[in-house]
Structure formats: C-alpha cells, structure tokens
Design a protein around this motif. Structure first.
Motif, short mmCIF file in Angstrom:
data_model
loop_
_atom_site.label_atom_id
_atom_site.label_comp_id
_atom_site.label_asym_id
_atom_site.label_seq_id
_atom_site.Cartn_x
_atom_site.Cartn_y
_atom_site.Cartn_z
N ARG A 1 0.84 -1.21 0.00
CA ARG A 1 0.00 0.00 0.00
C ARG A 1 0.87 1.26 0.00
N ASP A 2 1.94 1.25 0.79
CA ASP A 2 2.82 2.42 0.84
C ASP A 2 3.40 2.73 -0.53
N VAL A 3 3.86 1.71 -1.23
CA VAL A 3 4.42 1.91 -2.56
C VAL A 3 3.36 2.44 -3.51
N TRP B 1 -0.49 8.63 -5.68
CA TRP B 1 -1.03 9.86 -5.12
C TRP B 1 0.03 10.90 -4.79
N ALA B 2 1.21 10.45 -4.39
CA ALA B 2 2.28 11.41 -4.12
C ALA B 2 3.06 11.71 -5.39
N ASP B 3 2.82 10.93 -6.44
CA ASP B 3 3.43 11.14 -7.75
C ASP B 3 4.95 11.06 -7.70
N LEU B 4 5.46 10.14 -6.86
CA LEU B 4 6.90 9.94 -6.79
C LEU B 4 7.34 8.97 -7.88
N THR B 5 8.57 9.11 -8.33
CA THR B 5 9.13 8.16 -9.28
C THR B 5 9.50 6.88 -8.52
N TYR B 6 9.77 5.83 -9.27
CA TYR B 6 10.18 4.58 -8.63
C TYR B 6 11.45 4.80 -7.81
N GLU B 7 12.38 5.57 -8.36
CA GLU B 7 13.63 5.85 -7.65
C GLU B 7 13.36 6.63 -6.35
N GLU B 8 12.46 7.60 -6.40
CA GLU B 8 12.12 8.37 -5.20
C GLU B 8 11.46 7.48 -4.14
N LEU C 1 11.74 4.65 0.98
CA LEU C 1 11.47 3.45 1.77
C LEU C 1 12.72 2.61 2.01
N SER C 2 13.86 3.05 1.49
CA SER C 2 15.13 2.33 1.61
C SER C 2 15.01 0.89 1.11
N ILE C 3 14.46 0.77 -0.11
CA ILE C 3 14.33 -0.54 -0.75
C ILE C 3 14.83 -0.42 -2.19
N PRO C 4 15.21 -1.55 -2.80
CA PRO C 4 15.66 -1.51 -4.19
C PRO C 4 14.51 -1.16 -5.15
N ILE C 5 14.87 -0.60 -6.30
CA ILE C 5 13.85 -0.24 -7.30
C ILE C 5 13.09 -1.48 -7.75
N GLY C 6 13.75 -2.60 -7.87
CA GLY C 6 13.07 -3.84 -8.26
C GLY C 6 11.97 -4.21 -7.27
N THR C 7 12.21 -3.95 -6.00
CA THR C 7 11.21 -4.22 -4.98
C THR C 7 10.03 -3.26 -5.13
#
Length: 92
Positions: A39-41, A47-54, A59-65
């Motif tokens: 849900r956070d992702v 809704w926050a319109d963040l990029t995958y990298e952001e 969240l301190s997780i890899p982009i693949g995650t």
C-alpha cells in the motif's frame, strides 16, 4: 455576470462525480486489504506522484522491490474494482 456552464460539461462533471462516488468504498476496501508495504508503494506512486527511484529512496528498498510491490498492489486493486486501474489516467 457569471457564465453558465455548458450542458455537456455539466453532464460530464456529474458523471465523473457519480463514478468517483461509486468506486470510493471498493477502493478503500481494496487499499485496506493490501499489506502495508504494498500500500505504501502504491500510494507514493499514485497519489504522491513519486518516481520509482524516489519511492525506493524514501522506503530504503531496491527499485526492483518497488516495481514488484507496485505490480502486486495494482493487481489486487484492479481485481477489487472489476479490472479497472484507478492509478492510470482515463482519457475520453
């Protein structure tokens, strides 16, 4: 003097409001059914319109995650809403 709204615009706005209202409860239930991490992702992207990298950085997780969690969350929400995806723009 005010300008009267176009009848087509008023009808379209009414349909949009009705559609949004109809999806509100199922969407809330679908979001509540997600694991918090998924849900956070989804919320950060949709809704926050963040990029995958952001999102990955936040969240301190890899982009693949980020990608796998987003895919899983979208699939669950899509199923709950009858195969529609509320995170994509609808064009008329």
């Amino acid at each position: 003097m005010g300008v009267l709204p176009d009848a087509d615009d008023a009808a379209e706005q009414a349909l949009e409001r009705a559609s949004a209202h109809a999806v509100r409860r199922p969407l809330a239930q679908a979001l509540a059914s997600l694991k918090r991490r998924d849900r956070d992702v989804l919320l950060l992207v949709a809704w926050a319109d963040l990029t995958y990298e952001e999102v990955a950085n936040a969240l301190s997780i890899p982009i693949g995650t980020v990608r796998s969690r987003l895919n899983r969350a979208r699939a669950i929400v899509r199923d709950a809403l009858g195969s529609t995806d509320p995170t994509t723009e609808q064009t008329s």
